[in-house]
Structures are given as C-alpha cells and as structure tokens.
Design a protein around this motif. Structure first.
Motif, PDB file in Angstrom:
ATOM      1  N   ARG A 139       0.830  -1.208   0.000  1.00  0.00           N
ATOM      2  CA  ARG A 139       0.000   0.000   0.000  1.00  0.00           C
ATOM      3  C   ARG A 139       0.867   1.263   0.000  1.00  0.00           C
ATOM      4  O   ARG A 139       0.519   2.260  -0.643  1.00  0.00           O
ATOM      5  CB  ARG A 139      -0.924   0.002   1.223  1.00  0.00           C
ATOM      6  N   LEU A 140       1.983   1.210   0.714  1.00  0.00           N
ATOM      7  CA  LEU A 140       2.905   2.349   0.750  1.00  0.00           C
ATOM      8  C   LEU A 140       3.468   2.640  -0.636  1.00  0.00           C
ATOM      9  O   LEU A 140       3.491   3.798  -1.089  1.00  0.00           O
ATOM     10  CB  LEU A 140       4.043   2.060   1.721  1.00  0.00           C
ATOM     11  N   VAL A 141       3.897   1.596  -1.334  1.00  0.00           N
ATOM     12  CA  VAL A 141       4.478   1.776  -2.666  1.00  0.00           C
ATOM     13  C   VAL A 141       3.400   2.220  -3.653  1.00  0.00           C
ATOM     14  O   VAL A 141       3.655   3.058  -4.526  1.00  0.00           O
ATOM     15  CB  VAL A 141       5.164   0.470  -3.134  1.00  0.00           C
ATOM     16  N   TYR A 142       2.194   1.669  -3.523  1.00  0.00           N
ATOM     17  CA  TYR A 142       1.105   2.100  -4.396  1.00  0.00           C
ATOM     18  C   TYR A 142       0.854   3.595  -4.226  1.00  0.00           C
ATOM     19  O   TYR A 142       0.703   4.337  -5.204  1.00  0.00           O
ATOM     20  CB  TYR A 142      -0.177   1.320  -4.093  1.00  0.00           C
ATOM     21  N   SER A 143       0.818   4.058  -2.977  1.00  0.00           N
ATOM     22  CA  SER A 143       0.623   5.482  -2.707  1.00  0.00           C
ATOM     23  C   SER A 143       1.748   6.313  -3.316  1.00  0.00           C
ATOM     24  O   SER A 143       1.511   7.404  -3.859  1.00  0.00           O
ATOM     25  CB  SER A 143       0.565   5.710  -1.196  1.00  0.00           C
ATOM     26  N   ALA A 144       2.975   5.793  -3.248  1.00  0.00           N
ATOM     27  CA  ALA A 144       4.117   6.504  -3.837  1.00  0.00           C
ATOM     28  C   ALA A 144       3.964   6.628  -5.346  1.00  0.00           C
ATOM     29  O   ALA A 144       4.271   7.676  -5.930  1.00  0.00           O
ATOM     30  CB  ALA A 144       5.414   5.778  -3.491  1.00  0.00           C
ATOM     31  N   TYR A 145       3.450   5.589  -5.980  1.00  0.00           N
ATOM     32  CA  TYR A 145       3.280   5.622  -7.433  1.00  0.00           C
ATOM     33  C   TYR A 145       2.140   6.556  -7.842  1.00  0.00           C
ATOM     34  O   TYR A 145       2.202   7.187  -8.901  1.00  0.00           O
ATOM     35  CB  TYR A 145       3.042   4.209  -7.972  1.00  0.00           C
ATOM     36  N   VAL A 146       1.100   6.647  -7.016  1.00  0.00           N
ATOM     37  CA  VAL A 146       0.041   7.617  -7.291  1.00  0.00           C
ATOM     38  C   VAL A 146       0.609   9.028  -7.203  1.00  0.00           C
ATOM     39  O   VAL A 146       0.350   9.884  -8.073  1.00  0.00           O
ATOM     40  CB  VAL A 146      -1.133   7.450  -6.304  1.00  0.00           C
ATOM     41  N   ASN A 147       1.406   9.290  -6.169  1.00  0.00           N
ATOM     42  CA  ASN A 147       2.047  10.601  -6.043  1.00  0.00           C
ATOM     43  C   ASN A 147       3.000  10.859  -7.208  1.00  0.00           C
ATOM     44  O   ASN A 147       3.147  12.004  -7.653  1.00  0.00           O
ATOM     45  CB  ASN A 147       2.803  10.704  -4.718  1.00  0.00           C
ATOM     46  N   LEU A 148       3.626   9.806  -7.704  1.00  0.00           N
ATOM     47  CA  LEU A 148       4.506   9.955  -8.861  1.00  0.00           C
ATOM     48  C   LEU A 148       3.721  10.429 -10.079  1.00  0.00           C
ATOM     49  O   LEU A 148       4.179  11.316 -10.819  1.00  0.00           O
ATOM     50  CB  LEU A 148       5.198   8.627  -9.172  1.00  0.00           C
ATOM     51  N   LEU A 149       2.530   9.865 -10.289  1.00  0.00           N
ATOM     52  CA  LEU A 149       1.685  10.317 -11.402  1.00  0.00           C
ATOM     53  C   LEU A 149       1.364  11.804 -11.253  1.00  0.00           C
ATOM     54  O   LEU A 149       1.366  12.555 -12.232  1.00  0.00           O
ATOM     55  CB  LEU A 149       0.398   9.499 -11.443  1.00  0.00           C
ATOM     56  N   VAL A 150       1.073  12.224 -10.020  1.00  0.00           N
ATOM     57  CA  VAL A 150       0.755  13.631  -9.768  1.00  0.00           C
ATOM     58  C   VAL A 150       1.959  14.519 -10.061  1.00  0.00           C
ATOM     59  O   VAL A 150       1.850  15.557 -10.727  1.00  0.00           O
ATOM     60  CB  VAL A 150       0.295  13.826  -8.303  1.00  0.00           C
ATOM     61  N   VAL A 154      12.200  15.187 -15.988  1.00  0.00           N
ATOM     62  CA  VAL A 154      11.339  14.064 -15.622  1.00  0.00           C
ATOM     63  C   VAL A 154      12.055  13.176 -14.607  1.00  0.00           C
ATOM     64  O   VAL A 154      11.445  12.660 -13.672  1.00  0.00           O
ATOM     65  CB  VAL A 154      10.949  13.262 -16.870  1.00  0.00           C
ATOM     66  N   THR A 155      13.353  13.028 -14.780  1.00  0.00           N
ATOM     67  CA  THR A 155      14.139  12.248 -13.823  1.00  0.00           C
ATOM     68  C   THR A 155      14.050  12.858 -12.432  1.00  0.00           C
ATOM     69  O   THR A 155      13.929  12.143 -11.430  1.00  0.00           O
ATOM     70  CB  THR A 155      15.612  12.185 -14.268  1.00  0.00           C
ATOM     71  N   GLY A 156      14.104  14.177 -12.361  1.00  0.00           N
ATOM     72  CA  GLY A 156      13.986  14.858 -11.078  1.00  0.00           C
ATOM     73  C   GLY A 156      12.647  14.597 -10.420  1.00  0.00           C
ATOM     74  O   GLY A 156      12.560  14.397  -9.201  1.00  0.00           O
ATOM     75  N   ALA A 157      11.568  14.570 -11.217  1.00  0.00           N
ATOM     76  CA  ALA A 157      10.232  14.294 -10.679  1.00  0.00           C
ATOM     77  C   ALA A 157      10.177  12.889 -10.079  1.00  0.00           C
ATOM     78  O   ALA A 157       9.627  12.693  -8.987  1.00  0.00           O
ATOM     79  CB  ALA A 157       9.190  14.444 -11.782  1.00  0.00           C
ATOM     80  N   VAL A 158      10.757  11.915 -10.776  1.00  0.00           N
ATOM     81  CA  VAL A 158      10.766  10.537 -10.278  1.00  0.00           C
ATOM     82  C   VAL A 158      11.630  10.417  -9.029  1.00  0.00           C
ATOM     83  O   VAL A 158      11.223   9.838  -8.020  1.00  0.00           O
ATOM     84  CB  VAL A 158      11.269   9.573 -11.366  1.00  0.00           C
ATOM     85  N   LEU A 159      12.825  11.000  -9.072  1.00  0.00           N
ATOM     86  CA  LEU A 159      13.763  10.909  -7.944  1.00  0.00           C
ATOM     87  C   LEU A 159      13.188  11.572  -6.698  1.00  0.00           C
ATOM     88  O   LEU A 159      13.222  11.001  -5.603  1.00  0.00           O
ATOM     89  CB  LEU A 159      15.095  11.552  -8.324  1.00  0.00           C
ATOM     90  N   GLY A 160      12.651  12.772  -6.847  1.00  0.00           N
ATOM     91  CA  GLY A 160      12.085  13.484  -5.704  1.00  0.00           C
ATOM     92  C   GLY A 160      10.925  12.734  -5.077  1.00  0.00           C
ATOM     93  O   GLY A 160      10.794  12.683  -3.852  1.00  0.00           O
ATOM     94  N   THR A 161      10.080  12.134  -5.906  1.00  0.00           N
ATOM     95  CA  THR A 161       8.929  11.380  -5.393  1.00  0.00           C
ATOM     96  C   THR A 161       9.378  10.168  -4.587  1.00  0.00           C
ATOM     97  O   THR A 161       8.880   9.921  -3.486  1.00  0.00           O
ATOM     98  CB  THR A 161       8.034  10.911  -6.553  1.00  0.00           C
ATOM     99  N   LEU A 162      10.337   9.425  -5.117  1.00  0.00           N
ATOM    100  CA  LEU A 162      10.798   8.224  -4.423  1.00  0.00           C
ATOM    101  C   LEU A 162      11.509   8.578  -3.124  1.00  0.00           C
ATOM    102  O   LEU A 162      11.283   7.938  -2.078  1.00  0.00           O
ATOM    103  CB  LEU A 162      11.722   7.419  -5.336  1.00  0.00           C
ATOM    104  N   LEU A 163      12.353   9.604  -3.146  1.00  0.00           N
ATOM    105  CA  LEU A 163      13.097   9.982  -1.945  1.00  0.00           C
ATOM    106  C   LEU A 163      12.165  10.426  -0.822  1.00  0.00           C
ATOM    107  O   LEU A 163      12.300   9.996   0.329  1.00  0.00           O
ATOM    108  CB  LEU A 163      14.095  11.103  -2.276  1.00  0.00           C
TER     109      LEU A 163
END
Length: 342
Positions: free
Chosen positions: A38-49, A270-279
């Motif tokens: 559930r935590l990772v799913y939430s992270a991926y939703v935030n990644l889409l945002v 785009v890389t920055g968006a992915v990196l920032g979301t995961l961190l």
C-alpha cells in the motif's frame, strides 16, 4: 511518427526510469508485506501527480497549486460513475440529476472522468494563460479553494469529509506500475517535443520567443490541459485502489507534499520528478517512524508529533536555498549514464 533526436534520447531516459519503476514494483510484489504494498502504491500515485505537475510547471516555469483539485475531480467523477447503484442509493440518497440511478463499467467511468476534467481544465486554462508569474500561482490557489469547497459542502454529491465508499477495487500494484511507466514516456516525449522545447524557450525569454512567432498562450494551454488529464488519471488510480475517498486528501497537505517532491528532485526534468517522489515517499516513512518515539540503539526516543511536516518544510527551504534547480538540475538520467560511458 517521426521522432527528433532529442525525443529519441528521451526514450532512452524514459526506458531507464521504467526499468527502475518496474524493479521496485516486482520487489515489493514478491517480497513486501501488505502494508509495504500500500505504501508503494501510494508513492506511485504521487509519482503520477508529480509527473503531471512537471508537464506544466517544469516546462512553462509557472507555479500551479491547483493540481490536487483536478486529481480530486477525476477521482470523484470516476467513483460516482463506477459505484454500483445499490451502494449509491445508501451513500448518495439525495444525489441530484439521477447520479445515484446509474452505474458504468470502470473503463467508461475513467474515460468520462478524464473528459470532464479536461473540459474543466480547458475552461480554467483560458484564464490561466493570460496571467504570468505570481498571477498564475494566486489564481491556481483560488481554483484549489473553490473546488475543495464544492467537495466539502455539496454533501449530496461528494459527501464532504465523510467517506464516499463502495468503489470497486479494480487496480493493483501491477496496474499502477504499468500506468506509471506509460506516463513517464508521455511526459518525457512531451518535454522533448517541439511544444515542450518552445515552452521552455518561452519561459527563458518570453519576448524573444514571441518575436520568433511562438504562440505562448496556446503552448501553455496545451501543457495545462495535458497536466490536468494526467492528474485525473492519478485520481482515478487512487480511487480504484482504495475503494473509498473523501475531500480531505485533495487539499493543502497533498499540494505541499507533491510540491516538495518536485522541488527536491528538480522540476525541470522528468528524472527529477521521479527521484524526488521516491526519496520523499520512502524518506517520510522513516520520519513517521521517528515520530512515534521508537527505541533506537537502546535509546528510548521521545514522541515528536508533526515531525513529518517539519521535515517537508526543511526539504523545501534547504533545496531552494542550496540547490534551486533541485538534485537533478537540468540533467536527465541518460545524461549521467551516457556521460559515464563516454
């Protein structure tokens, strides 16, 4: 479709990011607990945002604070359409316009949600593109407040702070991983397209771009609507997994969280968006653990409620002060990989 050299290079970068996102999804699917899933799913939703934010903010260099509103619109429209009539007769007994008298399949509901969000974004965008700088920020903030007020006080449709329940759970972690990979490619191709390049040129020198015949308002409107469509997709993914939504998640806290993700990684790439979301997604879990006052190395730490908010604020302040362009700056992941190979 003929791709320019920049887009071909962008596909390489998007493919590398896709491998990372798929690897995380596979690891959690086979080795993670239900909570971690559930935590990772939430992270991926935030990644889409955050990716949707990058389309407009990263290219037009204008701050948009209404992104959670468009995410909420997509989530609510899809939820209202897909929820079975028997459930809506209980949760929305006073719904107007016969909203509680029909039910659509998940795909049709999602498509309708995207179309309605796009139309609303187009109407709002016609005003946004006439503004510049702080005017866009203030206007988008007003849009956020207006939409949230509608969610909150039209309880006959949205139920306000009460949970809208009964939404069929049709998404899984696999679904969100596939969707995230698809959106990464879309956002990256847009960034390297003629529209994306011209949009960034407008941000760097608006007068010069206009003198060269660039239609600045049209470009910003395209980016604004595309961003809203992707935000609607994020909202649909959110509703289709949780099975219940309320107005609260689509307001200031979520705006603040996703903005911190984009700022930390760097909104220009785009890389920055992915990196920032995961961190921030995974870093915040460590902070929330510290909030509870755990025992660490034999030391009984005190409870520090609100530490996650302090951490987010600190991230934004330090990033803006020490590295305004974020961790990645203007570099995409393929720039780092290919540079090492050379």
């Amino acid at each position: 479709m003929i791709l320019n050299p920049s887009q071909k290079r962008g596909l390489v970068g998007a493919a590398i990011l896709a491998v990372v996102l798929i690897a995380i999804g596979l690891i959690v699917t086979y080795f993670g607990s239900r909570y971690q899933l559930r935590l990772v799913y939430s992270a991926y939703v935030n990644l889409l945002v955050v990716l949707a934010m990058q389309v407009f903010m990263g290219n037009a260099r204008l701050t948009n604070l209404s992104h959670s509103a468009f995410m909420g619109i997509g989530a609510y429209v899809a939820a209202i359409c897909v929820t079975p009539v028997t459930v809506k007769s209980i949760s929305l007994p006073d719904a107007p316009w016969g909203l509680n008298a029909f039910s659509l399949d998940p795909v049709s509901s999602a498509l309708l949600a995207i179309v309605i969000t796009a139309v609303l974004a187009l109407i709002v965008g016609l005003f946004v593109v006439r503004l510049t700088g702080s005017g866009v920020t203030i206007f988008s903030l007003a849009v956020l407040v207006i939409v949230h007020s509608v969610f909150l006080y039209r309880t006959d449709i949205f139920k306000g702070n009460q949970a809208f329940f009964g939404i069929p759970q049709v998404f899984s972690l696999t679904s969100i991983v596939i969707l995230s990979v698809f959106v990464v490619f879309i956002v990256r191709l847009f960034r390297e397209s003629r529209w994306g390049i011209q949009l960034r040129a407008c941000a760097d020198d608006e007068v010069g771009a206009a003198a060269m015949g660039v239609n600045i308002r049209r470009l910003r409107l395209i980016a604004w609507v595309l961003s809203a469509i992707l935000l609607a997709v994020a909202g649909i993914a959110y509703a289709y997994f949780l099975g219940t939504i309320s107005a609260r998640p689509f307001y200031f806290n979520h705006v603040f969280l996703t903005l911190a993700m984009l700022i930390l990684g760097g909104m220009r790439t785009v890389t920055g968006a992915v990196l920032g979301t995961l961190l921030i997604s995974f870093g915040l879990e460590c902070v929330r653990w510290l909030e509870t006052g755990p025992v660490l190395l034999g030391i009984d730490l005190p409870e520090v409620l609100g530490l996650s908010g302090i951490a987010l604020g600190t991230v934004i302040v330090l990033t803006m002060a020490l590295r305004p362009g974020g961790i990645m700056g203007d570099q995409e992941i393929e720039d780092l990989v290919l540079k090492k190979q050379e």
